[in-house]
Design a protein around this motif. Structure first.
Motif, short mmCIF file in Angstrom:
data_model
loop_
_atom_site.label_atom_id
_atom_site.label_comp_id
_atom_site.label_asym_id
_atom_site.label_seq_id
_atom_site.Cartn_x
_atom_site.Cartn_y
_atom_site.Cartn_z
N GLY A 191 9.32 -1.42 9.19
CA GLY A 191 8.75 -2.06 8.01
C GLY A 191 9.23 -1.43 6.71
O GLY A 191 9.23 -0.21 6.56
N MET A 192 9.66 -2.28 5.79
CA MET A 192 10.01 -1.82 4.44
C MET A 192 9.34 -2.75 3.44
O MET A 192 9.40 -3.97 3.57
CB MET A 192 11.52 -1.81 4.22
N VAL A 193 8.70 -2.15 2.43
CA VAL A 193 8.03 -2.90 1.38
C VAL A 193 8.86 -2.86 0.11
O VAL A 193 9.26 -1.78 -0.34
CB VAL A 193 6.61 -2.35 1.12
N HIS A 194 9.13 -4.04 -0.45
CA HIS A 194 9.82 -4.17 -1.73
C HIS A 194 8.76 -4.51 -2.78
O HIS A 194 7.94 -5.41 -2.56
CB HIS A 194 10.88 -5.26 -1.66
N ALA A 195 8.76 -3.81 -3.89
CA ALA A 195 7.72 -3.98 -4.90
C ALA A 195 8.31 -4.11 -6.29
O ALA A 195 9.19 -3.33 -6.67
CB ALA A 195 6.74 -2.79 -4.85
N VAL B 277 5.54 -1.21 13.96
CA VAL B 277 6.53 -1.13 12.90
C VAL B 277 5.99 -1.54 11.53
O VAL B 277 6.66 -1.35 10.51
CB VAL B 277 7.77 -2.01 13.24
N ALA B 278 4.79 -2.14 11.47
CA ALA B 278 4.15 -2.50 10.20
C ALA B 278 5.07 -3.29 9.28
O ALA B 278 5.12 -3.03 8.07
CB ALA B 278 3.65 -1.23 9.49
N ASN B 279 5.78 -4.27 9.82
CA ASN B 279 6.81 -4.97 9.04
C ASN B 279 6.48 -6.40 8.64
O ASN B 279 7.31 -7.08 8.05
CB ASN B 279 8.14 -4.96 9.81
N LEU C 9 -4.12 -1.26 0.02
CA LEU C 9 -3.01 -2.12 0.43
C LEU C 9 -2.67 -1.77 1.87
O LEU C 9 -2.38 -0.61 2.18
CB LEU C 9 -1.79 -1.91 -0.47
N LEU C 10 -2.69 -2.77 2.76
CA LEU C 10 -2.44 -2.55 4.18
C LEU C 10 -1.19 -3.30 4.62
O LEU C 10 -1.03 -4.49 4.33
CB LEU C 10 -3.64 -3.02 5.01
N ALA C 11 -0.30 -2.57 5.30
CA ALA C 11 0.91 -3.16 5.89
C ALA C 11 0.66 -3.30 7.39
O ALA C 11 0.19 -2.36 8.03
CB ALA C 11 2.13 -2.28 5.63
#
Length: 608
Positions: free
Chosen positions: A184-188, A257-259, A269-271
């Motif tokens: 998992g990757m977060v784009h902000a 993987v929280a993706n 904030l939850l992934a």
């Protein structure tokens, strides 16, 4: 043969020549799912085994994924997409002699397995040269970049952070790989409409899986879709559990993987991905992201949570599901109060574990799909995939009161050949005792996991479930043949009757060429197309004012990538007139991803 050292250089995905033994599907006996003859009357203003069964086995039929015949030989990257430095494949210094010997033996066994797999071609749904080519390829983390160039004018009412999740493998796959398998990757993008400024950052969600693999310098956790099929899948599981037995890895802290999904609830904030607990990600004052860790709601949540929980816009409660692919109960329902207090689990009766990515809520009910893509781990023993499409299973929807303490009053309504990977909304129509469900019906049902000769169709449909008669009807909302997948309705109207839905135009599949604003009631559709060789992802609708009388009074936010220039941007489109208001130019490439959310600046100040 020892497993070679793997480095995370993004260009090396295209050079990988991964293979896998050809696996065959097999027949299996399924239990028939009967209709439960209960009925519910909707009330206004209510307070708050057949041996000939044909089974299509995932991963092993021709492709509906219309990727190029010749996959990209090397992902094009911008100058800011600097490949990460290779990490040495070294053993942690705390391993004792027995552990080092075990690690060496298991590495040799894995090397032999990989060597055998490379003797046969992979299906496209598990071939990393296909699954992570082009702008599906991963990118390295990027620190906060401020003062981004802006074309147009950011609406002054937009103040907060738009975040979008996605799959981004940190290491080269050593065998099969499906897009959904990536870390998992977060784009902000932090947006200040008042001062017309914006910043960008992307960070891995630091799952226990990612942390352990980063420490080892290579992937060791099995990939749920790309690797776990057939005899080689069993062998990989055996190797993984053997590593756990010797203390080389720790699977007890989670393997997810929280993706996939993102939700902001109870000041967090939850992934999420449905294979683990959620992970809390904190948005720092600088705009950067940091992972706090697995979030179990103060030890209340004991099992994984589905990646699409629902927040009721009126009660502010969060509703969730958890499914188990091994033992009963296969499915559980629960909810959280606005302050994070969890209800007791409600066990939902299912005959077999069902792949359940999404569900819906109404004002008084939860709507639970029980569909034709199921888990049968025993199929691996005969060389097949554990994720299968059973065309003889009867699709149905379960309707359960939100405040139910058990599932005794659940009403199951059959809806033949209806598979919805996502459900956009649902509401009650008291005059006819019906629950109306809005979803995109996908055929073939296992298109995301399978290859097939049949072209994929994702048709926006209205499904009516009559709780009195137990009957259902289904109709296509729009006449045009267009694939609509990934999107949402106005979040302030979730669970209530809505007029509009904002959905990705998933063409050419699996890319997204634009989005559509669909009038659910009339079938009228207005498209916003990004342009030649420009593609995006899920359109996120951000209401301008929660008290506005106009349901479409707001803005669509979405990442858009230009495959000609290899540049990415965040576009802000006026949802009322479907015109571009602003484009925020991003400093690095944003791969095509999954689902997002928006955290208002007022909520940022109150993060836990």
């Amino acid at each position: 043969m020892a497993v070679p050292s793997i480095t995370p250089n993004s260009s090396s995905w295209a050079r990988a020549q991964m293979s896998h033994p050809t696996l065959s599907s097999s027949s299996s006996s399924l239990l028939n799912l009967g209709f439960t003859s209960k009925s519910i009357t909707l009330k206004k203003n209510k307070p708050n085994n057949n041996n000939n069964t044909i089974i299509h086995c995932a991963l092993h039929s021709p492709s509906v994924l219309h990727f190029p015949k010749q996959p990209y030989q090397q992902p094009l990257i911008t100058k800011d997409d600097t490949p990460m430095k290779p990490k040495k494949n070294t053993q942690p210094p705390h391993w004792n002699p027995l552990q080092r010997a075990a690690a060496m033996a298991l590495d040799l066994a894995e090397g032999a397995l990989v060597s055998r797999e490379r003797q046969h071609p992979l299906p496209k749904t598990a071939d990393p040269r296909v699954q992570i080519s082009g702008n599906f390829a991963p990118v390295p983390e990027q620190p906060v970049r401020n003062s981004l160039p802006i074309i147009g004018t950011i609406p002054k009412c937009i103040n907060g952070v738009y975040l979008r999740n996605g799959a981004n493998p940190q290491f080269d796959p050593v065998a099969g790989h499906h897009l959904f398998d990536g870390d998992g990757m977060v784009h902000a993008v932090n947006i200040n409409g008042g001062s017309a400024t914006a910043s960008y950052v992307c960070r891995f969600t630091e799952t226990q899986r990612l942390i352990q693999e980063r420490k080892l310098g290579r992937p060791v956790f099995p990939k749920a879709i790309g690797e776990l099929h057939g005899h080689s899948g069993i062998a990989r599981l055996a190797l993984f559990f053997a590593r756990g037995l010797f203390g080389l890895v720790d699977q007890n802290q989670g393997t997810g993987v929280a993706n996939a999904g993102l939700v902001y609830f109870n000041d967090r904030l939850l992934a999420m991905s449905e294979d683990d607990l959620p992970y809390q990600v904190r948005i720092k004052a600088s705009g950067d992201l940091e992972t706090i860790g697995r979030h179990n709601f103060n030890d209340q949540l004991k099992s994984a949570m589905i990646a699409h929980p629902k927040v009721d816009p009126v009660s502010k409660e969060l509703f969730g599901l958890s499914y188990d692919v091994i033992q009963k109960p296969y499915l559980k329902y629960f909810k959280f109060s606005p302050d994070g207090k969890k209800s007791s689990d409600v066990e939902i009766p299912l005959h077999e574990p069902t792949m359940m990515h999404d569900f819906a809520i109404t004002e008084n009910f939860v709507v639970i799909p029980d569909q034709q893509v199921v888990f049968k781990l025993q199929e691996m023993i005969t060389g097949g995939s554990p994720v299968i499409y059973d065309k003889n299973k009867q699709c149905r929807f379960g309707v359960l009161a939100k405040n139910a303490s058990n599932a005794s009053d659940i009403v199951w309504v059959e809806c033949p050949d209806t598979f919805c990977f996502h459900l956009w909304n649902a509401w009650e129509e008291t005059e006819t005792d019906e629950v109306v469900v809005i979803g995109s019906c996908m055929t073939p049902p296992d298109s995301i996991f399978n290859e097939s000769d049949e072209s994929l169709k994702s048709v926006l449909c209205e499904i009516r479930l009559n709780l009195k008669t137990g009957k259902s009807t289904r109709r296509a909302i729009i006449k045009d043949e267009v694939n609509l997948e990934a999107g949402m309705v106005n979040k302030n109207k979730l669970g209530r009757k809505t007029k509009y839905a904002y959905l990705a135009v998933a063409e050419p599949w699996p890319k997204v060429s634009g989005f559509a604003k669909v009038d659910i009631l009339s079938g009228e559709m207005k498209k916003y197309i990004y342009g030649d060789r420009k593609y995006g992802g899920e359109p996120f609708f951000l209401p301008r004012d929660p008290n506005s009388e106009n349901e479409d009074d707001g803005y669509i936010l979405c990442f858009v990538h230009d495959e000609r220039t290899w540049k990415s941007e965040l576009q802000i489109v006026n949802a009322m007139n479907m015109k571009l208001e602003a484009a925020i130019k991003l400093p690095s490439r944003v791969p095509y991803g999954f689902h997002g959310t928006f955290v208002d600046s007022k909520d940022l100040a109150n993060q836990a």
